[in-house]
Design a protein around this motif. Structure first.
Motif, short mmCIF file in Angstrom:
data_model
loop_
_atom_site.label_atom_id
_atom_site.label_comp_id
_atom_site.label_asym_id
_atom_site.label_seq_id
_atom_site.Cartn_x
_atom_site.Cartn_y
_atom_site.Cartn_z
N GLU A 105 101.59 -30.21 5.70
CA GLU A 105 101.68 -31.66 4.69
C GLU A 105 101.52 -31.26 3.33
OE1 GLU A 105 103.41 -35.13 4.33
OE2 GLU A 105 103.27 -34.69 5.97
N VAL A 106 100.56 -31.11 3.57
CA VAL A 106 99.96 -30.07 1.53
C VAL A 106 101.41 -29.14 0.95
CG1 VAL A 106 98.59 -28.95 0.60
CG2 VAL A 106 97.90 -31.09 2.28
N TYR B 214 104.40 -30.57 0.17
CA TYR B 214 104.29 -31.81 -1.36
C TYR B 214 104.09 -31.08 -2.34
CZ TYR B 214 101.32 -35.65 -3.94
OH TYR B 214 101.06 -36.16 -5.24
N ALA C 120 108.15 -29.32 -2.41
CA ALA C 120 109.26 -29.33 -1.45
C ALA C 120 110.72 -29.05 -1.90
CB ALA C 120 109.51 -31.29 -2.60
N ILE D 130 98.10 -38.30 0.35
CA ILE D 130 99.15 -37.22 0.71
C ILE D 130 100.34 -37.82 2.71
CG2 ILE D 130 100.16 -35.27 1.96
CD1 ILE D 130 98.05 -34.13 -0.59
N GLY D 131 101.42 -38.16 2.36
CA GLY D 131 101.79 -38.54 3.82
C GLY D 131 102.04 -39.86 4.47
#
Length: 1211
Positions: A146-147, A150, A153, A893-894
């Protein structure tokens, strides 16, 4: 090497090298010319360093993961944290020291990226579910991905890896697929997860190496060159864990540095390690979109997922053929959960068609079957027999299972397997219900419902009588005694109601044996109902006192004969019957005809936890509520129980009083603690220890007292149980805003959909039921008498927490830096709970607790450091998300993955809202002004928006409103606070919000305001930063019930407009300037007004009569320094007036208030009250007025705290 050393041997498999020559590290780093790559890589890393977040985020995730695994790896965490701020260091020896840290990490870190083997796990925790162990590591990997996405992308391969891992965790969380041993499939998943872990491990250490070697102005080629140099000259010196022997420096060859003698295995391991790390130093590693090398590196890994999914499919088919005996997710069930799942199914069919291609018909069938089940189970829900409870639990559990499978968005092939299984389960439950209905039709339905068998006996529900101490109840005891021995001759029903443990039965017992009562009544009898109504047993208990028959004789009589005998034994006599612990009005309805009403002064005395029982028993019934004890009364009761007739020793006096205070006024709590103290040595340090653990002493004494409290929960209707348990999330001694509470209930799906009623109104009805049952305490009321804030007694809160955790409904998680690390078993238990409340201690990074089935998360992060990172994506079915205490400095985040949210409460900037199509409540706690994106105004599900610092319509929305003459927006918004309304364009947008019931806004001074187009508006608050011209307020909605004006200039015509509002009940005028400083009320105005408040108004003369305010109940005047003629004298004629409050007003106001008090007392209104604070004399009036002018800049804050931030305080 020992077994332990083998476990921690992190060296990579040693490749075969042609010779054992000295390791040439420079060959491992290709030092070629990468001009374009260098420029782009430098730009990217500059961006990363500028944000200073990629490495810190990854380190935070890894630190959090390691700390949750075990407490034995603190040194690894310390090494990681030492690298957290490397981007701020100068390029000097500090960087070289960081290399030393880095090399140590490489040696120690790998084990934490792969699932531990069984031997290691046995040292961490016992009784672990392998599915959960693997799930936690998948979640760890997903957090890292996820990071990465982020900050980078567009990486298709990484996104594909995220999708595949996401499916694995969905599958492992689908409990129905793991009813039988699943060792083989879990082993295969574990192997796959370990491969992903190794990939992320190398990714992580490469990012560390890149960041700690980067300095401003140096190209990537030079970086790699220096890395190679550092490693060639210093590499062996930096590896602390390898025991290397140093030889003498070779003469004449100083450039080579020290000659090191190492073993073959050590050299080959180091070569392999450096080769692997060096391979990831290629710039193309980060330039995925152009080079595609990362896609190539992951292609083999992703191919293996296809093979794994084939095995999972075979496993699912095999499991579907096995018998199902799954433990329910939670035994706390509300049937209305089914309604919310039905809504989800319809939403999926209408809005997620791309995710269900090929299974649409199955989902339609699933919806049809679930709706049919909902109708079937409703018919038996009112019967709370044990088997009915079981069916309701099964119904709720299948609803949760459907919700998880549909809302976690698995692969379509997985849905093709699972949907038929879900349909079959529903059909089986329907068959069971049909059989039960047939049995009920054959046997008949009982008049009064029975309740589950987990009960305390009737005798055990009676409170023990601890002497005749009625501390704190002297007044109410006198009143009830008078009600018993005097008053009307007709049969009178008197009830004593209050919360559990407050002493209802004790007081009734004292009154029952009072000499005047004994003398008054010819016959007295006592019967206990409890939560299980046993009619025959109750009749026998009463008859044992009212007749001369022996119990044995009565027990052999038929029920019909008993009822006749009871009636005959009481006919024509004055009697007192105590019906103790009555829970349901149906019990009295069944008994009433057996008690004759001969007009001789007979009495029926109830004790109940439910106010409704007393109020519905008779139109003339008298209800007596028992209050909590004061601190002094609590100490008096405690001292009497512990020391009897003796005085408390001086050294125990202070601590004893503190213990009494900590019982919070509940007599039962005082009695429990008194019993503990009575059996302890009378020593100060022992009492101090008890005081620190008071709550546990009360709740741990479960066998004697806690069952009494738990009866209140067991007897609740099923739809109220989850609502009540929600109070377990409240902090001790805290209160909760009603709006906050019912918003979460609605978001969770706890509230029934009632035709022509909004969900909030139904939820408020539920709350009032809990209050009437004495389970919830009213903390504060609104101006119109409605409940504004409520609280729960600590003892009941503790009970909610315990029951909630026992039934997998609620989990409270507290993380503190001083606490021992969260061990693996503690992390895993979060997954199974329905609602979680987390309180984190100080730290820079947090991934939220892992919970695939968590539907509600309240996260208190007020202690987290500024500029912390919070990852929110570890939830599949989350509906309610409340982040308390985060600010603009925190990094989310997320959050866009939480697509099923109904409630979102945050205190940071607004995240992108495009994903939240189901959102119903948006609450933003920040003092900054927020731009309202147009997407919020077009969300059909959104019902309420609250912005503490105010919000304004976006520029794009305003432009469209200006451009299009017929500008329209479809929405269902019912409440907005606080909206900034500046001009006609804002009003034009506002006209599209047809369903608004509540509006709080800040207005400008250049507009003629007219809000009559908001036909459904019931509450309106307008505040201006400056005085608005007299023509500013033109018309108002006719249905308005609550109006507040702040800093507004009003003319006589405008006041007349307000006075003609037919339904207006509350009017607050704060810093309002009356034209000519005069207010002349005219006839027929304010027909329904109950509350009027004037605060710091520019008003010198007020002329009105009682006819102008015929229903006024409460008048509040604050800082009315110009009101020369005081309160209109005719206010004394208002029959409904109950209270006048005067604060810092003129002497004339005080005198007129006192005169009205005299008039009210003269006409017999002894309940009327006048409260005067801040008394003024004529001599000091001018001095204080000048002082108040100096305070003028501070007063708006006081006004705002009272008015504008009411909703903020509710949360």
């Amino acid at each position: 090497m020992s077994s332990k050393e083998e476990e921690l041997d992190l060296s990579l498999p040693s490749p075969i090298y042609p010779s054992e020559e000295e390791l040439d590290l420079s060959a491992l780093f290709p030092i070629n010319s990468f001009e374009e790559s260098q420029r782009r890589m430098s730009s990217l890393l500059d961006s990363l360093i500028k944000k200073s977040s990629l490495l810190n985020c990854l380190i935070g995730i890894v630190v959090g993961h390691i700390s949750k695994l075990s407490s034995q790896h603190g040194h690894v965490i310390d090494l990681l944290r030492s690298l957290e701020y490397t981007s701020k260091f100068d390029y000097n020896d500090t960087v070289r020291n960081n290399f030393k840290t880095f090399v140590s990490l490489v040696q120690k870190l790998k084990v934490h990226f792969t699932v531990p083997n069984q031997q290691i796990m046995s040292h961490i925790s016992l009784n672990l579910n392998p599915n959960q162990v693997v799930s936690v590591f998948i979640n760890f990997h997903l957090l890292m991905i996820e990071v990465i996405l982020y900050f980078k992308a567009g990486s298709i391969s990484i996104q594909n890896l995220q999708t595949e891992l996401g499916f694995l965790i969905i599958f492992l969380g689908d409990n129905a697929m793991h009813l039988q041993p699943t060792d083989n499939i879990v082993t295969d998943i574990k192997a796959m997860v370990n491969e992903v872990g190794l990939f992320l491990y190398f990714f992580f250490i490469t990012v560390i190496l890149l960041v700690i070697t980067m300095k401003k102005g140096i190209g990537f080629e030079a970086v790699v060159d220096e890395v190679g140099s550092l490693l060639r000259n210093k590499f062996f010196d930096l590896i602390e864990d390898l025991k290397l022997q140093t030889t003498k420096e070779e003469k004449g060859d100083k450039k080579k540095g020290k000659k090191l003698v190492v073993t073959k295995k050590e050299i080959m391991g180091i070569k392999a390690l450096v080769r692997e790390v060096g391979s990831f130093l290629q710039p193309s590693f980060f330039m995925v979109s152009e080079s595609g090398e990362l896609d190539l590196a992951l292609s083999n890994l992703l191919t293996k997922f296809d093979l794994l999914k084939t095995k999972i499919k075979e496993h699912c088919i095999a499991v579907s053929e096995m018998p199902s005996n799954m433990t329910p997710k939670t035994t706390v069930v509300s049937l209305f959960i089914v309604d919310s799942v039905l809504d989800d199914l319809m939403y999926t069919l209408n809005n997620n068609s791309d995710k269900i291609i090929g299974v649409e018909d199955q989902i339609v069938t699933l919806h049809k079957e679930l709706m049919s089940l909902r109708c079937s189970v409703t018919d038996i829900a009112v019967q709370q027999e044990a088997e009915h409870e079981e069916l309701m639990i099964r119904t709720g559990d299948i609803a949760y299972e459907v919700e998880y499978v549909i809302n976690s968005f698995p692969h379509v092939w997985y849905l093709t397997l699972r949907l038929p299984q879900l349909i079959e389960k529903i059909q089986l439950i329907k068959m069971t219900i049909k059989e039960m209905k047939n049995n009920i039709d054959a046997d008949g339905i009982l008049e009064v419902a029975k309740y589950p068998a987990e009960q305390v006996s009737s005798q055990s529900t009676k409170y023990p009588v601890f002497g005749n101490i009625i501390v704190g109840f002297e007044k109410v005891a006198t009143e009830i005694l008078g009600q018993l021995v005097s008053g009307r001759d007709q049969l009178q029903i008197i009830s004593i109601f209050g919360m559990p443990g407050i002493g209802k039965t004790t007081l009734a017992n004292i009154l029952y044996n009072d000499p005047s009562v004994v003398h008054r009544f010819y016959k007295r009898s006592w019967g206990v109902v409890s939560q299980t109504y046993n009619k025959q047993k109750l009749l026998i208990e009463i008859l044992c006192s009212t007749s001369h028959s022996k119990r044995e004789t009565l027990e052999n009589m038929a029920e019909e004969s008993l009822t006749l005998k009871l009636y005959q034994s009481l006919k024509g006599l004055r009697y007192l019957i105590v019906i103790d612990d009555i829970w349901d009005i149906n019990v009295w309805n069944d008994l009433e005809r057996y008690f004759p009403n001969d007009g001789v002064g007979s009495r029926i005395l109830f004790t109940t936890r439910n106010k409704e029982v007393g109020s519905k028993a008779s139109p003339r019934s008298i209800i007596n509520a028992l209050p909590l004890l004061s601190e002094a009364e609590s100490w008096e009761l405690l001292q009497g129980k512990v020391f009897k007739d003796e005085n408390c020793p001086q050294e125990l006096l202070d601590i004893g009083k503190q213990i009494a205070i900590n019982c919070h006024g509940l007599p039962l709590a005082v009695v429990i603690i008194a019993a503990v103290l009575s059996n302890m040595e009378k020593k100060e340090h022992l009492w101090q220890k008890l005081e620190r653990n008071l709550t546990s002493h009360i709740s741990d004494n479960e066998h004697k007292f806690m069952q009494i409290l738990e009866l209140s929960y067991k007897h609740l209707p099923n739809h109220l149980k989850p609502c009540f348990l929600y109070f377990g999330t409240i902090a001790e001694d805290d209160y909760i805003g009603v709006q906050f509470l019912i918003s979460h209930w609605v978001a969770e799906g706890f509230i029934e959909k009632v035709e022509q009623k909004c969900l909030e109104d139904v939820a408020l009805k539920y709350l009032m039921e809990l209050i009437d049952r004495s389970l919830i305490i009213v903390h504060e009321r609104r101006s119109n008498g409605e409940v504004k804030r409520c609280k729960i007694h600590d003892l009941l809160r503790e009970m909610c927490s315990r029951i909630g955790e026992k039934m997998n409904f609620l989990k409270l998680v507290n993380y503190n830096e001083d606490d021992p690390p969260m061990f693996f078993s503690q992390v895993l238990m979060h997954e199974k709970f329905h609602c979680m409340y987390s309180n984190y201690g100080e730290s820079r990074f947090h991934s939220l607790p892992f919970g695939l089935h968590v539907r509600s998360l309240l996260f208190d992060c007020r202690n987290i450091e500024e500029r912390s990172t919070i990852i929110t994506s570890s939830f599949k079915v989350l509906r309610s998300f409340y982040l308390r205490g985060i600010s603009y400095g925190h990094h989310l985040i997320g959050i866009e993955h939480l697509v099923h949210l109904r409630y979102l409460g945050i205190s940071c900037k607004l995240p992108p809202m495009e994903s939240f199509h189901k959102l119903e409540y948006l609450v933003v706690f920040t003092s900054s002004k927020i731009e309202i994106p147009k997407i919020l105004l077009t969300m059909l599900s959104l019902r309420r928006m609250y912005f503490q610092g105010g919000a304004y319509f976006s520029a794009s929305c305003r432009q469209q409103a200006i451009k299009h003459e017929c500008f329209q927006i479809s929405n269902n918004l019912r409440s907005i606070s606080v909206l900034i309304i500046l001009d006609e364009t804002d009003e034009k947008i506002l006209r599209c919000l047809h369903n608004l019931r509540r509006l709080k806004g800040k207005v400008g001074s250049s507009l003629n305001y007219s809000f009559d187009f908001l036909k459904q508006l019931e509450l309106l608050k307008l505040e201006s930063d400056m005085e608005v011209p007299p023509s500013s307020l033109i018309t108002l909605p006719l249905n308005l019930k609550h109006l507040t004006l702040v800093n507004i200039h009003v003319s006589p015509i405008q006041m007349e407009t307000i006075g003609k509002l037919e339904y207006l009940e509350v009017l607050k005028l704060l810093r309002v300037a009356f034209e000519g400083e005069q207010w002349d009320a005219t006839e027929g105005e304010f027909p329904q007004l109950k509350f009027l408040k004037l605060y710091d108004v520019q008003l010198a003369e007020w002329n009105a009569s009682g006819d102008n305010f015929p229903t006024l109940q409460r008048l509040v005047l604050q800082k009315c320094n110009n009101l020369k003629n005081g309160i209109p004298p005719n206010f004394g004629d208002i029959l409904t007036l109950q209270m006048i409050e005067v604060d810092r007003c003129t002497k004339a106001v005080e005198v007129s208030a006192k005169k009205i008090l005299e008039e009210q007392l003269d006409i017999g209104n002894e309940e009327f009250k006048v409260i005067i604070s801040g008394p003024k004399s004529e001599r000091k009036e001018q001095e204080e007025r000048e002082s108040e002018e100096n305070e003028k800049s501070e007063e708006p804050k006081e006004s705002e705290n009272e008015e504008i931030t009411d909703e903020f305080m509710e949360h």
